[in-house]
Design an enzyme around this catalytic site. Structure first.
Site, PDB file in Angstrom:
ATOM      1  CG  ASP A 167     -39.322  -8.428 -36.352  1.00 37.34           C
ATOM      2  OD1 ASP A 167     -39.756  -7.948 -35.283  1.00 37.34           O
ATOM      3  OD2 ASP A 167     -39.769  -9.478 -36.831  1.00 37.34           O
ATOM      4  CE1 TYR A 180     -43.480  -1.257 -32.482  1.00 30.86           C
ATOM      5  CE2 TYR A 180     -42.838   0.605 -33.854  1.00 30.86           C
ATOM      6  CZ  TYR A 180     -42.905   0.002 -32.612  1.00 30.86           C
ATOM      7  OH  TYR A 180     -42.402   0.640 -31.498  1.00 30.86           O
ATOM      8  CG  PHE A 235     -37.925   0.678 -29.959  1.00 31.26           C
ATOM      9  CD1 PHE A 235     -38.704  -0.234 -29.271  1.00 31.26           C
ATOM     10  CD2 PHE A 235     -36.552   0.470 -29.994  1.00 31.26           C
ATOM     11  CE1 PHE A 235     -38.134  -1.331 -28.629  1.00 31.26           C
ATOM     12  CE2 PHE A 235     -35.972  -0.615 -29.358  1.00 31.26           C
ATOM     13  CZ  PHE A 235     -36.757  -1.519 -28.672  1.00 31.26           C
ATOM     14  CG  HIS A 249     -37.824  -5.781 -25.397  1.00 31.41           C
ATOM     15  ND1 HIS A 249     -39.083  -5.238 -25.576  1.00 31.41           N
ATOM     16  CD2 HIS A 249     -37.221  -5.728 -26.608  1.00 31.41           C
ATOM     17  CE1 HIS A 249     -39.229  -4.874 -26.839  1.00 31.41           C
ATOM     18  NE2 HIS A 249     -38.123  -5.160 -27.491  1.00 31.41           N
TER      19      HIS A 249
END
Length: 300
Positions: A142, A144, A155, A264
Site C-alpha cells: 500500500d 507510503y 515504491f 521484500h
C-alpha cells in the site's frame, strides 16, 4: 433511508432527467449520484425542504442499482478517466457494486481524514503506464504513510522526498546488478513511462496507518488489473517482492510471461532481497522476446 416529506421530493436539477418516478427514488437518484449523506432536497409539490438521511452502505448499494436502471445517466458520473487504453479495459470494473462501496468509503475518508496519495494521484500506475505499453510489473503493498511521499506509484516517492529504506535497498540491488550509479532521488516516474507498471495491491492509505485501507475493495480491483495483464499475449515480466506480492502473482498463469520472485526489499527482510538480479533478468527476457529493454536509470 428515512424521508420526512409526503410530497414529491425532487431536486429540480435532476427531476427533468427522470420523469414519472416515485418521489423517494428521485431523491435517491440525485444524492446517489453525488454520493453524499445526509442530504436535503426541496419538495416539488409544497416547496418545503425535506431531510433525507442515508447510511454509507445505502448510498453505494443504490448507486449500483441505479447504474443498472439508468446506465446512460449514471455511468459517466462514476467513471475514472485514465486517459489511455485502460479506460476501455476497466470501464465495467468502475460500475461494479464493490467499487461503488469503495468509492463511497474513499469520498468520506478524503473528506474527514488525511489520506495518501492525493486523490488525483490514486491511479497514476495506470495513467503513466498504458496497457499496451506494459513491459514489466512491480507489485507493492500500500502507499507510503508519511507526508510528501506517496504519489500513486509503488515504491516511488515524490521529487525531493527522502528515499525510504526499502527503495534504498532496491537501488543497491540495481547498482550491483547492472553497474549503475546510486540514484540521488526516489522518483520512479521515468520507469513507469517506459512500461514498468508500479502497482500497489491497495491504492490508498490513511496517514500513519499502514494497511488501513486493506479489505475495502482495492484488492479486488487490482486483481482485475492482474487478470487483464495475464491475458495479454505480448510477454512481460512480473517482479514479485515479498509474500503479499507473490500472493497477488498467483493470478499470473499465462506461460508467455516471466515471474521473478524475491524477498521484500525492506530492511526487515534481513537482506534476502540482495542478489536476485531481477533488473538484468527482466531486460534479458524482454530482448529475447523482441521488446526494447528498460533503462533503469532514475532522472532528477
Amino acid at each position: 433511508m428515512t424521508s420526512y416529506c409526503n410530497g414529491d421530493v425532487a431536486p429540480k436539477s435532476r427531476i427533468l432527467y427522470i420523469p414519472e418516478t416515485q418521489s423517494s427514488i428521485i431523491v435517491l437518484v440525485y444524492y446517489a449520484r453525488a454520493g453524499t449523506s445526509p442530504a436535503r432536497a426541496t419538495c416539488g409539490c409544497c416547496e418545503r425542504e425535506a431531510l433525507v438521511d442515508f447510511k454509507a452502505e445505502e448510498v453505494s448499494r443504490l448507486q449500483y442499482i441505479l447504474i443498472l436502471i439508468y446506465p446512460r445517466f449514471f455511468r459517466e458520473g462514476f467513471m475514472v478517466n485514465l486517459g489511455n487504453d485502460w479506460d476501455g479495459l476497466l470501464k465495467d470494473e468502475f460500475s461494479k457494486e464493490y467499487y461503488l462501496r469503495l468509492r463511497t468509503f474513499l469520498k468520506e475518508s478524503y473528506r474527514a481524514k488525511t489520506i495518501y496519495p492525493d486523490m488525483h494521484d490514486i491511479f497514476n500506475a495506470l495513467k503513466f503506464t498504458p496497457y499496451s505499453h506494459v513491459k514489466a510489473v512491480i507489485v507493492g503493498q500500500d502507499p507510503y504513510i508519511n507526508p510528501g511521499e506517496a504519489h500513486g506509484l509503488a515504491f516511488s516517492v515524490k521529487p525531493g522526498a527522502k528515499i525510504p529504506p526499502s527503495l534504498i535497498n532496491i537501488f543497491k540491488e540495481l547498482c550491483d546488478d547492472i553497474g549503475c550509479e546510486m540514484p540521488a532521488n526516489g522518483h520512479l516516474e521515468r520507469w513507469a513511462r517506459q512500461g514498468v507498471m508500479l502497482l500497489n495491491t491497495v491504492l490508498t492509505v490513511e496517514a500513519r496507518k499502514s494497511r488501513s485501507h486493506a479489505r475495502r475493495g482495492w484488492e479486488q480491483f487490482t486483481d482485475a488489473v492482474m487478470d487483464i495483464l495475464n491475458m495479454r499475449e505480448q510477454p512481460m515480466v512480473f517482479l514479485l517482492w515479498g509474500r503479499d506480492a507473490q500472493t497477488k502473482g498467483e493470478k499470473i498463469t499465462n506461460p508467455k510471461h516471466l515471474i521473478l520472485k524475491a524477498a521484500h526489499p525492506s530492511p526487515l527482510a534481513g537482506g534476502r532481497f540482495f542478489g536476485s538480479r531481477h533488473f538484468s533478468k527482466t531486460n534479458a527476457f524482454l530482448q529475447e522476446n523482441g521488446t526494447a529493454p528498460i533503462d533503469w536509470g532514475v532522472s532528477v
